[in-house]
Design a protein around this motif. Structure first.
Motif, short mmCIF file in Angstrom:
data_model
loop_
_atom_site.label_atom_id
_atom_site.label_comp_id
_atom_site.label_asym_id
_atom_site.label_seq_id
_atom_site.Cartn_x
_atom_site.Cartn_y
_atom_site.Cartn_z
N ASN A 1 32.78 19.17 44.16
CA ASN A 1 32.23 17.82 44.20
C ASN A 1 31.20 17.54 43.10
OD1 ASN A 1 32.09 15.28 45.22
ND2 ASN A 1 30.46 15.74 46.70
N GLN A 2 31.46 18.06 41.90
CA GLN A 2 30.50 17.77 40.84
C GLN A 2 30.93 16.56 40.05
OE1 GLN A 2 30.57 21.74 39.35
NE2 GLN A 2 28.35 21.88 39.51
N LEU A 3 30.06 15.59 39.96
CA LEU A 3 30.40 14.35 39.30
C LEU A 3 29.93 14.39 37.85
CD1 LEU A 3 29.11 12.07 42.16
CD2 LEU A 3 31.50 12.64 41.67
N THR A 4 30.66 13.70 37.02
CA THR A 4 30.26 13.67 35.61
C THR A 4 29.25 12.54 35.41
OG1 THR A 4 32.21 12.34 35.24
CG2 THR A 4 32.37 14.66 34.65
N ASP A 5 28.01 12.81 35.79
CA ASP A 5 27.03 11.73 35.70
C ASP A 5 25.83 12.05 34.80
OD1 ASP A 5 25.88 13.55 37.37
OD2 ASP A 5 26.09 12.32 39.17
N ILE A 6 26.01 13.03 33.92
CA ILE A 6 24.98 13.29 32.90
C ILE A 6 25.54 12.88 31.53
CG2 ILE A 6 23.50 15.03 31.81
CD1 ILE A 6 22.89 14.70 34.78
N LEU A 7 24.78 12.05 30.85
CA LEU A 7 25.19 11.61 29.50
C LEU A 7 24.24 12.20 28.47
CD1 LEU A 7 26.76 9.38 31.08
CD2 LEU A 7 26.08 7.79 29.29
N HIS A 8 24.80 12.66 27.36
CA HIS A 8 23.97 13.06 26.23
C HIS A 8 24.31 12.13 25.06
CE1 HIS A 8 22.84 15.46 22.61
NE2 HIS A 8 21.75 15.61 23.32
N CYS A 9 23.30 11.46 24.54
CA CYS A 9 23.52 10.48 23.47
C CYS A 9 22.80 10.95 22.22
CB CYS A 9 22.96 9.11 23.89
SG CYS A 9 23.58 8.56 25.49
N ASP A 10 23.52 11.01 21.12
CA ASP A 10 22.94 11.53 19.86
C ASP A 10 23.45 10.67 18.70
OD1 ASP A 10 22.27 14.84 18.70
OD2 ASP A 10 22.62 13.10 17.44
N LEU A 11 22.52 10.09 17.97
CA LEU A 11 22.90 9.22 16.85
C LEU A 11 23.56 10.04 15.74
CD1 LEU A 11 19.66 7.25 17.17
CD2 LEU A 11 21.88 6.10 17.07
N ASP A 12 24.45 9.40 15.02
CA ASP A 12 25.16 10.09 13.94
C ASP A 12 24.38 9.99 12.64
OD1 ASP A 12 27.32 10.53 15.73
OD2 ASP A 12 27.98 8.47 15.39
N ALA A 13 24.21 11.13 12.00
CA ALA A 13 23.51 11.20 10.70
C ALA A 13 22.30 10.27 10.69
CB ALA A 13 24.48 10.83 9.57
N PHE A 14 21.43 10.44 11.65
CA PHE A 14 20.45 9.41 11.98
C PHE A 14 19.67 8.84 10.79
CE2 PHE A 14 16.19 8.35 14.05
CZ PHE A 14 16.55 7.03 14.25
N MET B 1 31.41 17.02 20.12
CA MET B 1 32.82 17.36 19.87
C MET B 1 33.58 16.33 19.04
SD MET B 1 33.82 19.21 23.40
CE MET B 1 35.52 19.40 22.96
N ASP B 2 33.26 15.05 19.23
CA ASP B 2 34.02 14.02 18.50
C ASP B 2 33.16 13.27 17.49
OD1 ASP B 2 36.16 14.72 20.06
OD2 ASP B 2 35.85 13.12 21.52
N LYS B 3 32.09 13.88 17.06
CA LYS B 3 31.20 13.22 16.09
C LYS B 3 31.93 12.94 14.78
CE LYS B 3 26.32 14.02 16.79
NZ LYS B 3 25.87 12.69 16.39
N PRO B 4 31.64 11.89 14.02
CA PRO B 4 30.74 10.80 14.42
C PRO B 4 31.45 9.77 15.31
CG PRO B 4 31.59 10.43 12.20
CD PRO B 4 32.18 11.73 12.67
N ASP B 5 30.64 8.90 15.92
CA ASP B 5 31.13 7.81 16.77
C ASP B 5 31.97 8.34 17.93
OD1 ASP B 5 31.20 5.20 17.48
OD2 ASP B 5 32.77 4.60 16.08
N GLY B 6 31.56 9.48 18.47
CA GLY B 6 32.35 10.13 19.53
C GLY B 6 32.06 9.62 20.93
N LEU B 7 33.06 9.78 21.78
CA LEU B 7 32.88 9.54 23.21
C LEU B 7 33.77 10.54 23.92
CD1 LEU B 7 31.85 7.93 25.66
CD2 LEU B 7 33.77 6.37 25.35
N ARG B 8 33.18 11.50 24.61
CA ARG B 8 33.98 12.58 25.18
C ARG B 8 33.47 12.91 26.58
NH1 ARG B 8 37.55 17.27 24.35
NH2 ARG B 8 37.88 16.52 22.23
N VAL B 9 34.42 13.06 27.49
CA VAL B 9 34.07 13.46 28.86
C VAL B 9 34.58 14.89 29.07
CG1 VAL B 9 34.35 12.95 31.32
CG2 VAL B 9 34.43 11.09 29.65
N ILE B 10 33.75 15.74 29.64
CA ILE B 10 34.24 17.06 30.06
C ILE B 10 34.21 17.08 31.59
CG2 ILE B 10 33.92 19.56 29.99
CD1 ILE B 10 32.55 19.29 27.30
N ALA B 11 35.38 17.06 32.18
CA ALA B 11 35.48 17.08 33.65
C ALA B 11 35.33 18.52 34.14
CB ALA B 11 36.82 16.51 34.07
#
Ligand code: TTP
Ligand code: MG
Length: 401
Positions: A10-23, A166-176
């Motif tokens: 019952n672990q939900l994917t509810d933690i987000l990590h946000c990191d700007l690209d080449a800030f 994993m999908d940088k830059p402009d990535g959006l990835r879910v690890i279930a």
């Protein structure tokens, strides 16, 4: 070896990590459209042995990386646009980004100038699925600020951070939860949180090159070879990470911290600051008949990277004891090389002190002496104000507010 089911239940994917690209480089490209699509390097001057802070993805194609000498970056790509670091501007943008992130969850942990964790448990009802929230964040950051941000989503901090990369830059990835073990298996051990170059070498000496090599071992083996750290690596290798987010407002509530007008490296000054914070906090404890049993020091570097170090000890409320322990923590965690912009000290595990002795940490006679001195100083400050008396180590060259 398979992981005990309870870990993934019952672990939900509810933690987000946000990191700007080449800030830093992206901010420069946003502010100056003529730089867009070009190799841009932000860093110190190459004639005074400066290093690269970061570079645009166009420059990364030439092999340029953070921390490389700027002169080397120039040799790799002479047509690159070299720019100095404009920290006030990046801080301004950073604040705007965090304000956007905060709209999606009140539980946010800022990790550095361009990255933060969000705990979105409880927010899905408002915005939709975790993936939808990731998408909305990316869209808002892009339309309002003109920057791309990579978002990783998972059921803990370690995997969310891995996902954002994993999908940088402009990535959006879910690890279930069901994907974690397979995804981790082929990765080098250096991708485990806390494994630097030296630890990587040590693990390789033990025949452990990939995370999969650790997955097939029993946790006891790792613990026997590497102690508690070995157990933690085993857990991370299995996608297990129980660390909570540490939102800013919770950290502040039980301590004192100071942002310096100018970044400093002066450990002697930090120790004076520790003595002052300890005196103030312990006085508060004694007033409320409380003891503390843990100390956390917080160090924020010039680049906003923040570390905290914690130590537990028998309950006490003595200025001297707390100061000594905090000094030890500082010595263990800071070598005076990288400039700091903030230092904080907080006391935790508070409990009523009435009738309880201070524990066996120090010589009982010394403890009694410390108690008498603390009491005397409290009385004087009570009568003549908080600055009426201080220990010798608080007589500062620089005044602390
Ligand atoms: P990072 O997030 O590590 O790097 P980045 O945002 O430039 O690139 P990406 O995330 O897409 O891989 O660091 C954030 C900023 O911190 C970076 O833009 C510049 C600064 N920084 C330094 O000044 N020195 C360094 O060694 C690193 C790694 C970063
Ligand atoms: Mg970044």
């Amino acid at each position: 070896m398979s992981v005990d089911k309870k870990y993934h239940y019952n672990q939900l994917t509810d933690i987000l990590h946000c990191d700007l690209d080449a800030f830093f480089a992206s901010v420069e490209q946003m502010d100056n459209p003529s730089l867009r699509g070009k190799p841009v390097v932000v860093g110190g001057d190459m004639h005074s042995r400066g290093v690269v802070s970061t570079c645009s993805y166009e420059a990364r194609k030439y092999g340029i990386r953070s921390a490389m000498p700027t002169a080397q970056a120039y040799r790799l790509c002479p047509q690159a646009v070299l720019l100095p670091v404009n920290m006030p501007r990046y801080l301004e943008v950073s604040k705007q980004v965090f304000a956007i992130l905060n709209q999606y969850s009140p539980v946010m942990e800022i990790v550095s100038i361009d990255e933060a964790f969000l705990d979105i448990s409880g927010c899905s009802g408002i915005f939709g699925s975790p993936e939808k929230i990731g998408y909305l964040i990316k869209k808002q950051v892009n339309t309002e600020l003109g920057l791309t941000i990579s978002v990783g989503i998972s059921y803990n901090k370690f995997l969310a951070k891995l996902a954002s990369d994993m999908d940088k830059p402009d990535g959006l990835r879910v690890i279930a939860p069901s994907q974690a073990l397979d995804l981790l298996r082929p990765l080098p051990v250096s991708r485990i949180w806390g494994v630097g170059k030296k630890t990587q070498q040590n693990l390789e000496k033990l025949g452990l090159k990939t995370i999969g090599d650790i997955q097939i071992l029993p946790p006891e083996w790792m613990e026997a070879k590497l102690g508690t750290t070995g157990r933690i690596f085993w857990e991370l290798a299995h996608g297990i990470d129980n660390r909570e987010l540490e939102p800013e407002h919770e950290r502040k509530s039980m301590g004192r911290e100071e942002t310096f007008p100018e970044d400093i490296k002066d450990t002697a000054y930090l120790k004076k600051l520790i003595a002052q914070f300890a005196a103030e906090l312990c006085r508060k404890l004694r007033k409320e008949d409380l003891n503390a049993a843990s100390i956390t020091i917080k160090i924020r570097y010039y680049d906003f990277k923040t570390i905290t170090r914690r130590k537990t000890f028998p309950p006490c409320n003595s200025d001297i004891t707390i100061t000594q322990i905090a000094n030890e923590l500082l010595d263990q965690s800071y070598d005076g090389k990288k400039a700091l912009r903030l230092f904080g000290l907080s006391l935790g595990n508070l409990s009523p002190s009435a009738g309880l002795e201070q524990g066996s940490l120090f010589d009982p006679q010394l403890t009694a002496d410390h108690k008498r001195i603390d009491q005397l100083m409290d009385d004087i400050r009570e009568r003549y104000g908080p600055r009426a008396i201080n220990r010798a180590n608080l007589l500062l060259d620089k005044e602390i507010d």
